[in-house]
Write an enzyme that holds these catalytic residues in place. Structure first.
Site, mmCIF file in Angstrom:
data_model
loop_
_atom_site.group_PDB
_atom_site.id
_atom_site.type_symbol
_atom_site.label_atom_id
_atom_site.label_comp_id
_atom_site.label_asym_id
_atom_site.label_seq_id
_atom_site.Cartn_x
_atom_site.Cartn_y
_atom_site.Cartn_z
ATOM 1 N N CYS A 83 -3.944 -7.876 54.419
ATOM 2 C CA CYS A 83 -3.647 -6.563 53.882
ATOM 3 C C CYS A 83 -4.183 -6.458 52.458
ATOM 4 O O CYS A 83 -3.587 -6.988 51.519
ATOM 5 C CB CYS A 83 -2.149 -6.316 53.887
ATOM 6 N N GLY A 84 -5.297 -5.777 52.327
ATOM 7 C CA GLY A 84 -5.938 -5.646 51.018
ATOM 8 C C GLY A 84 -5.153 -4.771 50.067
ATOM 9 O O GLY A 84 -5.056 -5.074 48.873
ATOM 10 N N HIS A 85 -4.569 -3.683 50.568
ATOM 11 C CA HIS A 85 -3.859 -2.798 49.639
ATOM 12 C C HIS A 85 -2.649 -3.534 49.066
ATOM 13 O O HIS A 85 -2.308 -3.377 47.891
ATOM 14 C CB HIS A 85 -3.474 -1.461 50.317
ATOM 15 N N ASP A 128 -2.971 4.501 57.294
ATOM 16 C CA ASP A 128 -3.094 3.934 55.946
ATOM 17 C C ASP A 128 -3.401 5.059 54.961
ATOM 18 O O ASP A 128 -4.364 5.807 55.144
ATOM 19 C CB ASP A 128 -4.232 2.902 55.955
ATOM 20 N N SER A 150 -8.636 -4.403 53.870
ATOM 21 C CA SER A 150 -9.304 -5.246 54.886
ATOM 22 C C SER A 150 -10.323 -4.420 55.662
ATOM 23 O O SER A 150 -11.372 -4.927 56.072
ATOM 24 C CB SER A 150 -8.276 -5.869 55.828
HETATM 25 O O1 HY3 Z 1 -5.361 -2.492 52.999
HETATM 26 C C1 HY3 Z 1 -5.187 -3.110 54.052
HETATM 27 O O2 HY3 Z 1 -5.919 -4.047 54.368
HETATM 28 C C2 HY3 Z 1 -3.998 -2.757 54.915
HETATM 29 N N1 HY3 Z 1 -3.508 -1.407 54.696
HETATM 30 C C3 HY3 Z 1 -2.780 -1.034 55.900
HETATM 31 C C4 HY3 Z 1 -3.565 -1.711 56.988
HETATM 32 C C5 HY3 Z 1 -4.107 -2.981 56.380
HETATM 33 O O3 HY3 Z 1 -3.259 -4.048 56.717
#
Ligand code: HY3
Length: 341
Positions: free
Chosen positions: A95-97, A257, A263
């Site tokens: 999970c990048g965020h 999202d 990601s």
């Molecule tokens: O930023 C992300 O990678 C995540 N945001 C919600 C879905 C991913 O896991």
């Protein structure tokens, strides 16, 4: 004997968001997690504590699109922390965020000690592997984060799948710590920036179901990582440009999202690089429907199993939005967590 959710529960969280996407960080009150590796821990949580995920992610304390993180002791040498990510369906691999918010959180809460300016390195073990978050730090304050994740690669290009209601649809499948299908929203008769988010999510979810049932996903190292996490609809603007290009990521159980998806951006940069749209070092901006922007670039080519992969750096900023204590009234029949779909 694993603890169960009962009226004595009291869970403290810090609330953050990155680009509008929630990051509910569980700080205390969560039962002890057993397991040696991060996958063991994730499995243990899934088997024994899924009621805690529903308690924290679902209504009345969360909502359909809620996202959370539990920090656990890392088992990778050199990691400052390990993160188990949770959402409306289960537990994700990357999970990048959340990493962008955690870069700040881990310094601000003294888990990473002695921060240095202008950037402090924060290492976070995620289920997909080690993620390095370079966190801006000046005048005693944390700020933006640029993270580099595990090798990202284009798994399959121009794959035709039959999507009920849409006929044959062509997608690319790319990996950035999680696998995503990518396609231009206009191939589903939609406009990524103008169609309702609900229509986009419904269509993307149908694509996810179709790809899951028609394409076998394989990961070079681990079966635990070999599944499609979601579909990212785009504006199709893959050729290099200074202008932002839009991502709308629909993952887990039709969860949307709010951020450009860390990601997913990693996976899309790998796709753009391998399809010849961008060169190493060419930074692009990726936007979401909230107007949030992540910047990302492919930094170097690496080999990952049989795949020609790239290391991708993604930048963004997380923000604090509050602190909570969550409790359960013993007479509250629906308060353990519910969703209205
Ligand atoms: O930023 C992300 O990678 C995540 N945001 C919600 C879905 C991913 O896991």
């Amino acid at each position: 004997m694993a603890a169960s959710l009962n009226a004595s529960v009291s869970i403290q969280t810090t609330e953050m968001h990155t680009g509008g996407e929630p990051v509910r960080i569980i700080e205390s009150g969560y039962p002890t997690v057993e397991g040696k590796t991060i996958f063991d821990k994730r499995r243990y949580i899934r088997e024994h504590f899924d009621d805690f995920r529903k308690f924290l992610m679902f209504e009345p304390r969360g909502h359909y699109d809620m996202y959370g993180v539990l920090l656990v002791p890392p088992d990778m040498p050199g990691a400052d922390a390990a993160a188990i990510f949770m959402h409306n369906e289960g537990y994700s691999t990357m999970c990048g965020h959340a990493v962008i918010s955690l870069g700040r959180y881990l310094i601000d809460n003294g888990i990473v000690k002695h921060p240095v300016s202008p950037e402090t390195i924060v290492t976070i073990q995620c289920p997909c592997g080690m993620v390095v978050a370079n966190t801006s730090y000046s005048d005693g304050r944390t700020g933006a984060v640029r993270f580099t994740s595990v090798p990202a690669f284009l798994f399959a290009q121009d794959v035709a799948v039959e999507v009920p209601g849409y006929g044959s649809v062509t997608v690319d499948i790319s990996y950035g710590g999680a696998f995503y299908a990518f396609l231009d929203a206009k191939h589903l008769g939609l406009n990524i920036n103008k169609s309702s988010v609900s229509d986009l999510a419904t269509a993307a979810d149908k694509v996810t179901d179709a790809v899951k049932s028609q394409v076998k996903i394989e990961h070079p190292e681990s079966d635990d990582l070999a599944f499609l996490y979601g579909t990212i609809l785009t504006d199709g603007a893959d050729d290099f440009s200074e202008n932002p290009t839009t991502n709308l990521c629909v993952f887990a159980d039709r969860q949307v999202d709010r951020s450009p998806c860390g990601s997913g951006t990693t996976a899309r940069v790998a796709l753009q690089y391998h399809r010849g749209h961008i060169k190493l070092g060419q930074a692009r901006k990726f936007s979401s429907r909230t107007g949030a922007i992540f910047t990302a670039k492919a930094e170097e080519e690496v080999t990952y199993g049989k795949f020609k992969a790239v290391r991708v750096e993604v930048s963004g900023k997380g923000h604090y939005s509050g602190k909570c204590t969550f409790t359960l009234d013993d007479e509250d029949a629906i308060g353990r967590g519910f969703l209205l779909k």
